[in-house]
Scaffold this active site. Structure first.
Site, PDB file in Angstrom:
ATOM      1  N   THR A   1      43.766 -45.788  50.177  1.00 42.00           N
ATOM      2  CA  THR A   1      42.399 -45.379  50.494  1.00 42.00           C
ATOM      3  C   THR A   1      41.978 -44.235  49.584  1.00 42.00           C
ATOM      4  O   THR A   1      42.759 -43.311  49.355  1.00 42.00           O
ATOM      5  CB  THR A   1      42.210 -44.934  51.963  1.00 42.00           C
ATOM      6  OG1 THR A   1      40.986 -44.200  52.061  1.00 42.00           O
ATOM      7  CG2 THR A   1      43.309 -44.049  52.482  1.00 42.00           C
TER       8      THR A   1
ATOM      9  N   GLN B   1      33.185 -44.574  42.771  1.00 37.58           N
ATOM     10  CA  GLN B   1      34.462 -43.916  43.076  1.00 37.58           C
ATOM     11  C   GLN B   1      35.575 -44.905  43.369  1.00 37.58           C
ATOM     12  O   GLN B   1      36.748 -44.563  43.359  1.00 37.58           O
ATOM     13  CB  GLN B   1      34.304 -43.002  44.305  1.00 37.58           C
ATOM     14  CG  GLN B   1      33.429 -41.814  44.047  1.00 37.58           C
ATOM     15  CD  GLN B   1      32.804 -41.266  45.323  1.00 37.58           C
ATOM     16  OE1 GLN B   1      33.225 -40.242  45.821  1.00 37.58           O
ATOM     17  NE2 GLN B   1      31.815 -41.945  45.845  1.00 37.58           N
TER      18      GLN B   1
ATOM     19  N   GLU C   1      30.094 -37.750  52.331  1.00 38.39           N
ATOM     20  CA  GLU C   1      29.077 -38.588  52.998  1.00 38.39           C
ATOM     21  C   GLU C   1      29.057 -38.386  54.516  1.00 38.39           C
ATOM     22  O   GLU C   1      28.027 -38.572  55.143  1.00 38.39           O
ATOM     23  CB  GLU C   1      29.272 -40.070  52.665  1.00 38.39           C
ATOM     24  CG  GLU C   1      30.564 -40.658  53.171  1.00 38.39           C
ATOM     25  CD  GLU C   1      30.669 -42.170  52.928  1.00 38.39           C
ATOM     26  OE1 GLU C   1      31.798 -42.624  52.719  1.00 38.39           O
ATOM     27  OE2 GLU C   1      29.651 -42.857  52.961  1.00 38.39           O
TER      28      GLU C   1
ATOM     29  N   MET D   1      32.166 -40.059  48.600  1.00 40.89           N
ATOM     30  CA  MET D   1      32.575 -40.825  49.782  1.00 40.89           C
ATOM     31  C   MET D   1      33.444 -39.939  50.669  1.00 40.89           C
ATOM     32  O   MET D   1      33.827 -38.833  50.278  1.00 40.89           O
ATOM     33  CB  MET D   1      33.302 -42.093  49.376  1.00 40.89           C
ATOM     34  CG  MET D   1      32.347 -43.218  49.019  1.00 40.89           C
ATOM     35  SD  MET D   1      33.202 -44.785  48.852  1.00 40.89           S
ATOM     36  CE  MET D   1      31.800 -45.904  48.778  1.00 40.89           C
TER      37      MET D   1
ATOM     38  N   ASP E   1      39.859 -42.252  50.519  1.00 41.32           N
ATOM     39  CA  ASP E   1      39.556 -41.159  51.450  1.00 41.32           C
ATOM     40  C   ASP E   1      40.779 -40.276  51.728  1.00 41.32           C
ATOM     41  O   ASP E   1      40.645 -39.158  52.207  1.00 41.32           O
ATOM     42  CB  ASP E   1      39.046 -41.721  52.782  1.00 41.32           C
ATOM     43  CG  ASP E   1      37.682 -42.364  52.642  1.00 41.32           C
ATOM     44  OD1 ASP E   1      37.039 -42.154  51.598  1.00 41.32           O
ATOM     45  OD2 ASP E   1      37.277 -43.082  53.565  1.00 41.32           O
TER      46      ASP E   1
HETATM   47  O1  F6P Z   1      37.270 -46.925  51.543  1.00 43.33           O
HETATM   48  C1  F6P Z   1      36.733 -45.966  52.442  1.00 43.33           C
HETATM   49  C2  F6P Z   1      35.309 -45.761  52.113  1.00 43.33           C
HETATM   50  O2  F6P Z   1      35.325 -45.416  50.787  1.00 43.33           O
HETATM   51  C3  F6P Z   1      34.542 -44.703  52.917  1.00 43.33           C
HETATM   52  O3  F6P Z   1      34.572 -43.422  52.399  1.00 43.33           O
HETATM   53  C4  F6P Z   1      33.165 -45.291  52.931  1.00 43.33           C
HETATM   54  O4  F6P Z   1      32.445 -44.834  54.042  1.00 43.33           O
HETATM   55  C5  F6P Z   1      33.429 -46.732  53.033  1.00 43.33           C
HETATM   56  O5  F6P Z   1      34.587 -46.949  52.287  1.00 43.33           O
HETATM   57  C6  F6P Z   1      32.311 -47.613  52.600  1.00 43.33           C
HETATM   58  O6  F6P Z   1      32.790 -48.879  52.286  1.00 43.33           O
HETATM   59  P1  F6P Z   1      32.099 -50.280  52.557  1.00 43.33           P
HETATM   60  O7  F6P Z   1      30.640 -50.111  52.309  1.00 43.33           O
HETATM   61  O8  F6P Z   1      32.774 -51.171  51.571  1.00 43.33           O
HETATM   62  O9  F6P Z   1      32.397 -50.677  53.955  1.00 43.33           O
END
Ligand code: F6P
Length: 357
Positions: free
Chosen positions: A133, A283, A230, A177, A135
């Site tokens: 991840t 990212q 975010e 993110m 994150d």
């Molecule tokens: O992979 C985690 C993440 O990057 C979060 O930070 C973000 O909120 C989310 O993915 C958004 O991903 P998706 O729009 O693909 O569900």
């Protein structure tokens, strides 16, 4: 007869997924006695029994590739959209696992994937997982693969925004993110020398942020860089989340426009022109850094060794410079938030970086 292992990637993609798949596969094939198949599009492919055989030529030349050669989805075994309804498809998945005569399943994913994999392990499947991840919020691993690459991209964005903010005497807000956690904002903000860093873990006060920017102006610094995760929320939003009925949903809705509003309010409070850059999916894209390639390779290869040892029900984790298997039961559920006294938070505070409170 060789043993059959399935592998899938679930959740948001990250750089390093292909190098991890490659490492699991190459180690299993090199050691011998195993065949690897890849289910497509996460748990959905397992439910629909869609897979490809990951032979040596399939695994070659993918270490540098971003994304995942298997495709991914956010579908969960127990909450799968099927024919316009949300269905529990766990039984179908268990049946497919047995019909394919799988000896085990490797799931690559973040916090949600760890939980879903634990559910499948509890339903009797032999499961292993790897933490990926951007994150960096998976528990019991010092770092997850994907984070380093995303950090590099976000830090470069902070670097590049400096010169344009400086030229125009502006405030520039960079949104990274990080919906629940602020590792990416904190890391890239500190590495890029941001003046303000706002994290989901520390609710912010716009006046405090404005005061910090005005203080910089008095010191002759005519621009400021704000990095905001975010999922960062103001103190007012934190109160709504805690106190109001449907507070969580309300805050989720507010987050959609939060960065634009923050910019408008900072412009009002400071009198400085303010611009926003939302980094978004950049990212998650592109080739992994050498660090992420090595981390995912080491995690993947160790995973293959644990498969051979039949030490099922574990996530491979990176802890204190080595790879260790951690029971899925321990990993599934909790989120790795930034602790209040984390050394990088303390470092930011001591250096006068505004954290919004
Ligand atoms: O992979 C985690 C993440 O990057 C979060 O930070 C973000 O909120 C989310 O993915 C958004 O991903 P998706 O729009 O693909 O569900």
């Amino acid at each position: 007869m060789s043993k059959l292992i399935g592998i899938l990637t679930s959740g948001g993609d990250t750089p390093g997924l292909n190098s991890a798949i490659r490492a699991v596969g190459k180690t299993l094939l090199h050691e011998g006695g195993y065949t690897l198949i890849g289910f497509l599009d996460g748990y959905r492919g397992l439910m629909e029994n869609r897979f490809v055989e990951l032979n040596d030529s399939y695994l070659s030349g993918i270490i540098t590739r971003g994304g995942t050669i298997l495709g991914s989805s956010r579908d969960k075994p127990h909450k799968m959209p099927v024919g316009g309804k949300i269905m529990d498809m766990t039984d179908v998945i268990v049946q497919n696992y047995h019909d394919n005569h799988l000896s085990g399943l490797v799931c690559l994913g973040g916090g949600g994937t760890q939980k879903n994999s634990y559910r499948l392990a509890s339903a009797g499947l032999n499961v292993m997982t790897l933490p990926k991840t951007i994150d960096n919020d998976v528990m019991h691993t010092d770092v997850s693969f994907g984070y380093d690459t995303a950090m590099m991209i976000a830090t470069e964005a902070v670097d590049r925004l400096h010169s344009t903010a400086h030229s125009h005497h502006r405030i520039i807000i960079l949104e990274t993110m990080g919906h629940k956690v602020g590792w990416l904002a904190l890391g890239s903000g500190l590495a890029g020398g941001a003046d303000v860093i706002l994290l989901p873990e520390i609710p912010y006060d716009e006046q405090v942020v404005a005061d910090a920017i005005l203080r910089r102006s008095r010191e002759g610094k005519k621009f400021s860089i704000v990095v905001v995760a975010e999922g960062a929320i103001s103190k007012r939003m934190a109160a709504i989340r805690q106190e109001e009925k449907d507070g969580e949903e309300k805050v989720e809705a507010m987050l959609k426009t939060r960065t634009g509003e923050l910019a408008a309010n900072l412009e009002k409070l400071t009198g400085r022109e303010t611009r926003v850059t939302i980094l978004g999916y950049l990212q998650r894209g592109g080739t992994p850094t050498p660090y992420d390639r090595l981390l995912s390779t080491a995690l993947g290869s160790r995973c293959a060794l644990e498969i051979m040892a039949e030490n099922w029900g574990h996530m491979m984790a990176y802890q204190k410079n080595t790879i260790v298997p951690v029971p899925l039961k321990k990993v599934a559920g909790p989120v790795k938030y930034i602790p209040e006294n984390h050394y990088l938070v303390e470092c930011a505070r001591h250096m006068g970086v505004c954290l919004g409170s």
